[in-house]
Design a protein around this motif. Structure first.
Motif, PDB file in Angstrom:
ATOM      1  N   UNK A  39      -0.552   5.192   3.917  1.00  0.00           N
ATOM      2  CA  UNK A  39      -0.026   3.974   4.529  1.00  0.00           C
ATOM      3  C   UNK A  39       1.488   3.868   4.371  1.00  0.00           C
ATOM      4  N   UNK A  40       2.122   5.000   4.146  1.00  0.00           N
ATOM      5  CA  UNK A  40       3.583   5.000   4.123  1.00  0.00           C
ATOM      6  C   UNK A  40       4.093   4.774   5.555  1.00  0.00           C
ATOM      7  N   UNK A  41       5.102   3.933   5.693  1.00  0.00           N
ATOM      8  CA  UNK A  41       5.606   3.615   7.044  1.00  0.00           C
ATOM      9  C   UNK A  41       6.148   4.850   7.766  1.00  0.00           C
ATOM     10  N   UNK A  42       6.616   5.797   7.002  1.00  0.00           N
ATOM     11  CA  UNK A  42       7.082   7.044   7.619  1.00  0.00           C
ATOM     12  C   UNK A  42       5.946   7.774   8.298  1.00  0.00           C
ATOM     13  N   UNK A  43       4.752   7.575   7.789  1.00  0.00           N
ATOM     14  CA  UNK A  43       3.593   8.225   8.382  1.00  0.00           C
ATOM     15  C   UNK A  43       2.927   7.320   9.417  1.00  0.00           C
ATOM     16  N   UNK A  44       2.914   6.031   9.146  1.00  0.00           N
ATOM     17  CA  UNK A  44       2.237   5.094  10.046  1.00  0.00           C
ATOM     18  C   UNK A  44       3.005   4.933  11.358  1.00  0.00           C
ATOM     19  N   UNK A  45       4.330   5.032  11.293  1.00  0.00           N
ATOM     20  CA  UNK A  45       5.133   4.747  12.481  1.00  0.00           C
ATOM     21  C   UNK A  45       6.141   5.850  12.817  1.00  0.00           C
ATOM     22  N   UNK A  46       6.161   6.906  12.034  1.00  0.00           N
ATOM     23  CA  UNK A  46       7.153   7.955  12.306  1.00  0.00           C
ATOM     24  C   UNK A  46       8.565   7.519  11.949  1.00  0.00           C
ATOM     25  N   UNK A  95      14.045  13.578   2.819  1.00  0.00           N
ATOM     26  CA  UNK A  95      13.570  12.578   3.784  1.00  0.00           C
ATOM     27  C   UNK A  95      13.428  11.226   3.125  1.00  0.00           C
ATOM     28  N   UNK A  96      13.480  10.199   3.945  1.00  0.00           N
ATOM     29  CA  UNK A  96      13.307   8.832   3.437  1.00  0.00           C
ATOM     30  C   UNK A  96      12.574   8.019   4.485  1.00  0.00           C
ATOM     31  N   UNK A  97      11.773   7.087   4.008  1.00  0.00           N
ATOM     32  CA  UNK A  97      11.044   6.179   4.902  1.00  0.00           C
ATOM     33  C   UNK A  97      11.280   4.752   4.399  1.00  0.00           C
ATOM     34  N   UNK A  98      10.931   3.754   5.215  1.00  0.00           N
ATOM     35  CA  UNK A  98      11.135   2.370   4.772  1.00  0.00           C
ATOM     36  C   UNK A  98      10.233   1.961   3.601  1.00  0.00           C
ATOM     37  N   UNK A  99       9.317   2.812   3.183  1.00  0.00           N
ATOM     38  CA  UNK A  99       8.385   2.467   2.110  1.00  0.00           C
ATOM     39  C   UNK A  99       6.990   2.268   2.655  1.00  0.00           C
ATOM     40  N   UNK A 100       6.122   1.735   1.827  1.00  0.00           N
ATOM     41  CA  UNK A 100       4.732   1.608   2.252  1.00  0.00           C
ATOM     42  C   UNK A 100       4.539   0.414   3.193  1.00  0.00           C
ATOM     43  N   UNK A 101       3.609   0.574   4.083  1.00  0.00           N
ATOM     44  CA  UNK A 101       3.278  -0.459   5.062  1.00  0.00           C
ATOM     45  C   UNK A 101       2.274  -1.387   4.378  1.00  0.00           C
TER      46      UNK A 101
END
Lengths: 319, 319, 319, 319, 319, 319
Positions: C23-30, C98-104
């Motif tokens: 459920x990481x936002x990097x995975x949920x939304x690219x 890489x970096x993502x906004x964090x978990x969704x």
């Protein structure tokens, strides 16, 4: 040996003597308007529809050929009468009309003929190219080349300024030499192949691109009529490759071969990858309407030619 | 009477016997690649540049004509030698090359020639069409029809799939029968006319559209070289009608006529509405380079023909 | 067995324990921003340039990772130090940030980590995938799928929302399993492949698409610098497939493999279809700059692995 | 403590152990196909429709997960059975399916799993995020960022390559932290929000964008069915912001929350700026269909959580 | 009380008597061409450049005002002489020219004046609106509304058909009442604000959008000249929001306020979010050129008015 | 002499005293919203429909005029009562409403009126401009200038930011001074003229462009209603010039003249180039609805004025 006749600029000539000047504007600029029908039992199919469309395009482009609908109709009749007599039994004719603005005076040893060039000619329907695809379905590949948009040349004009078709076919053949190019428009909607309209069936409804980006084929119109007779509603709308891949069935319609199942796009199968029941029902209805089994005629014709040519004969087209 | 010769598919034929089959793919689909040069003092001008561009387009389209650059060069030489001898004194020749993928087998009474069609032919430069415009300037009108974008057919390919040119010319002639259409691209930048590149001069710099939306003409290249010799810098960039109307001068470049001043667009004058000094300097430099007065040759040639035709002769083109 | 380390959210973990939540936002939304460098002699190449670009993308997207340029630099150093020690001699590392906004939060069993996900990891450069292509050139195919335009996602952001790359590769592989997709933009200009920038050489000048439709690669920047050192001017401009096919040479630049010759596009050769002299000069200059023979390292590395794997080993990639 | 289960690549794991490799292609490239349903009374809602759409997208993208519709259905059942037992009374589950092409071999310590990654997991529906908006209506803001067009990635594929959604939401939150972004397509027609379809009611007819630029949501399909039951005709067509602002009512449909009124766009009210009667009728009909009061369940659920969290709890989302 | 004078259709009138008919074509259709300069020390700044641009737009639109460049110049001089005498010390004037095609006869009680409407008038420069922004920088927000493309109205024409500006400003104000809208073109490149050109500095070079999508402001030209004097090269090119956010500095240029720093776009800071050194150098150079401290004049002027208005005065604009 | 009254900002003024400030935002920026109806027998036609559309546009643009639908209705009644009394027998009035955001404070000698400007005024219907065209049909020409797309200004807003109309008319008049410009949208679909909607009849169905690219005229709505009464179905869809040229009939609808036949486009005739039976049936039905013969009223009115003006009078418009 007897030769087919060709009508060209007022004369009926043997085919081997029918040619156009290298400085004809239709050749110099692609400013040729064309139309095509075919025979069933050696009678032209819906010639009036095809001639209507031909005259509409002539009207739009402002090419005044000095012949009436009736004139062209009689010319076609005469050509079919003569040329069909030369056919092998079981064969049928395609009938082509074209017109150009006439000769391009600057290039011509004077004096040039500056009235429009008008030609009507026939060709033998190439059943051998269609037999396998009508039985097993054809494969379409989407090239990177897009269809010319209506801002430039309206897709409703059946013209011969079609370099995009030539380039698109080359790309599609890279993926599969037996595939045809399915051209997309600038917005990535399905337009048409270089010779046929695209139709698909989903949820019991028949769909096809609108005339916004595709030629409104007479055969497409026939399919829509046949579908109506069979209780299948028709809707014209923008269709994406995604839509097509999720359809129950897809097919191409074109004057020479009538209807051909599309079973793969970009190597993804449509449904189970086999011709479907709506295709069969539509083709049967069409066969009934014209009084012969269209698919059988193609298959028999292909077999006949294959036998005639011997073991090394192939059905590959060249251009 | 002696006739010009035409090279066609390996043979040198009298012009009256040079024609293409009505089922040639170049005619059926507009899949013809072409190129054109002209003579000065009856010697071909930069034939190597034109042949290079011809071979580039053949390469891109995958048409393998089976002839080398050298072969085509010799064919051109031979045609000029023969055909120039038939000219009136003071006349010059245009020299055209074209190739198509060959005959479209389906339409052809078998067996079709499926190797490419290759032709080289000449025409007499129509000085009478240019004389008034070279002296007073020409008028360009922007039609609603747009140039075909590179998503469909790359504008760098000099091909004969140009229905858009035909339609655009018709629209422009509505506004002024003596005007030519200045086609815009889909973003409304100036592209080209159906036969020439557009250039303009502003703030002492020469500008022309880039090869993104226009054919990189050899004559345009000549103009850029001549400008460099005269110390006038060149920049290729997108040009709007607004830019063009505010330019100090504008002109068209094209192989047959070299350079022609543009003095009005959409009936608005450019500067004082008369040919300008940069035009004159460029044309003089070009004249020096080729050893004859280009404008004078045109004017004299036009006068000569006008005299020959008598009082009722007109210089109107037909197609 | 010793394992490579991975930096993830503040910790250095063995690679087998490095994974992200489903459920990481990097995975949920690219919504993942990424960057990549490689080692030469096991030292990172231009890490400051890559980190600058990484921070620019983080700034644009508003992802505040709470780490400085210096922090990431040290993390990279530490990973290389540890992980390079595990390599076979002759191998090198790729280094990915890489970096993502964090978990969704909605999808997560609470409480979710809502600060950005930050990861740095390495991989072994896959020399076996490049050896043949660096020696003989690679084949590019233009798919019908277009690159995402800047109206939607700016191509300057190296992000992981790249379904278009996945779809484009599938189409290109239909034409040739060894080809890569050369994505065009909506106007049909060359953009990039899914992993590399496109450059070409024509008339002695180096050209590449502008940053309008392509990621301004650090390796592309290196090539431009090397070219300047060799006296080869560079111009960024829109490039069509036609331009590319008429170039003297073309190549791809990418961080992992540096430079790779492109010898065919859509099965048409570029020049003589072989890697050219500018490619060799640029790669030699690059090799001198980093103190090792880049092509030789790749070829030797590929041979070494092939030997290690035995006769059945292949170099095919899977995803 | 008991944990929810997650299905991942053949196994049922506790949620805390469910994660994907950092080198999964779904994460590296956003090449993840996904689908989502929810429960009512802890039974999945229309799972067959959602699974059909999931398999259509897998088919288009060529990801073969090696599981049947029936397999996924049973996995979903099993997860709901287990995970619903852990819920507070009154809560419901969302059920998510996703698949990726598998691990990206180059980045992975070998050997990588190159078969597709398949996951099914649940989450607790966040009633607290919806309660106020379902009662008072939500505010939509049109950002400058546009939706990705079908030339690049077909909007019918529910994928996770959605950086445009992330960027659009950031822009919309500048205007109002409680607003959602209403993405427009390149022609400025309304597409969708990052999580919902847009519908509106005008002149007694229900309208929604077509599948040309928007995902054909299952909840949108439910709304259309319910409308038909209530005698409200539906028309799919391009909708502008102007159209939406002049509508009698507008709403969002989405699997988790079903239906939510839109009462303002860009701070302009729609009608009187309050939820309207068609919204209420549609939501009542939907409630009857599923046997519970959908709005009441949300409001009660939100109140329950607010009470449980105490006075400082807020319902703000993070990502 | 003495009033400023306005030139209108041949007369010099007191401002309170200067108005246009409600059926003037400039009002009925927005067919108004305009231009604007300002004073420094109560002398007009570069009036010849502004008048040149005014006449270029009149030429393009075909509005023949029957006055020469010299005529308009003298009218401007006369207005400044009279109106500046009414100013508070320290104030300066803006000077506006506009012309319309004349009255729209159909709407007018006959006889209508069908010669062009020509007006020249002044206004007091509103220093109070700029003081804070010149010191701290301004905030730009990108609205969903796009700038009108050159296919419709060439952005080089300074006309008053600018509803898009009005709509864009409304959207931007939602995000920040003190922000201005930064309009993007259809390809998402930065165009301009409703009153100013956008420029940015990166890597020591000054950049600004080209005249393809933006008005070539006279003040922008001044900035380019000043930059050249300071050794800062200028390049006109397409600029994305990403580019702008990664710039070292950004600013707006406009005739009334000359130069204003942009320190945030969409609430993301540019560099450290403060006015930068290039801005200061350019503004100083400009101040030297005009012989007064431009920023100080603004700040002092704003303070003076604030004092005059008392504690409740605000600097808010209304339209 | 008695003068017509004009309502302006709360007052009823003699027409000669009705004007707007040169610094009104409607004039400075084209931010004027407008609407128009006409009388039959000196009673307003469908004022409620027109006022509804006026208020929709005011709502979208956020201009709050502080008057109700009822207020405007009464103002209109009052103006008609007074102004119709001044008409010649047989004449009718047009009634115009417009509103702007108010005065642009910066340009105004303080204090400016910053509440919206609201005006209602009348004009005498110019029958003399329509008589010949209603009898013989009008000619439309497609200019190169395109209609402003909805990305910029929604075509549903009847606003006065219409420079594209002015420029388009100039181009069309080059081809024929009596023609009107038929603007195409960016995709080359027919949009509208500067004052009327386009409709056509083909195959027994009435077609008109959709509201995607055209103003949904009240008169167009009337035509659709009348057609329904006559059993003629209506379909809104994209229409090309090709479609229009192949139609059985085409016409323009507009509030002042109701319906006008289009008999030529780009100098190509539609059908036989004469007004057709559907036009006559629709106009008759409309005449019955309003209780007078619309065409006869126009023809008689034109004749009356021609007689009044004497032999040299012409019906030429000026702007």
């Amino acid at each position: 040996v007897a030769e087919p006749l060709v009508y060209l600029n007022g004369n009926f000539l043997p085919a081997s003597q029918a040619h156009i000047a290298i400085y004809d504007a239709g050749f110099v600029q692609g400013a040729t308007v064309t139309e095509q029908t075919r025979t069933f039992h050696r009678r032209p199919y819906r010639p009036e529809n095809h001639l209507n469309r031909f005259f509409r395009a002539l009207h739009y482009t402002g090419i005044d050929i000095g012949l009436s609908h009736e004139d062209l109709s009689q010319i076609g009749e005469k050509l079919i009468e003569h040329n069909a007599a030369l056919l092998d039994p079981g064969d049928e004719l395609g009938l082509i009309y074209f017109a150009t603005p006439g000769e391009y005076r600057t290039y011509s040893p004077r004096p040039a003929r500056t009235t429009p060039t008008v030609c009507v000619h026939t060709f033998v329907l190439p059943f051998e190219l269609w037999a396998a695809k009508m039985q097993n379905g054809t494969h379409l590949v989407t090239p990177s080349i897009r269809h010319v948009p209506p801002q430039c040349v309206d897709p409703n004009i059946k013209c011969r300024s079609r370099m995009q078709f030539y380039l698109a076919e080359r790309e599609a053949k890279l993926a599969d030499p037996d595939a045809s190019a399915l051209l997309l428009d600038l917005e990535a909607h399905i337009a048409e192949t270089n010779a046929a309209n695209f139709l698909m069936c989903a949820g019991g409804t028949l769909f096809s691109p609108t005339t916004r980006n595709t030629l409104p084929g007479i055969s497409r119109a026939t399919v829509i009529e046949l579908a109506a007779d069979l209780g299948i509603p028709f809707v014209g709308r923008d269709i994406s490759v995604f839509d097509a891949l999720e359809a129950a069935e897809a097919f191409l319609s074109s004057t020479p071969f009538c209807l051909m199942p599309v079973t793969r796009i970009n190597d993804r199968p449509i449904a189970d990858g086999k011709p479907g029941p709506v295709y069969r029902r539509l083709l049967s209805a069409w066969s009934r309407r014209v009084g012969l089994d269209i698919e059988k005629q193609v298959i028999d014709g292909a077999a006949r030619r294959s036998a005639a040519k011997g073991p090394n004969a192939t059905g590959k087209t060249t251009a």
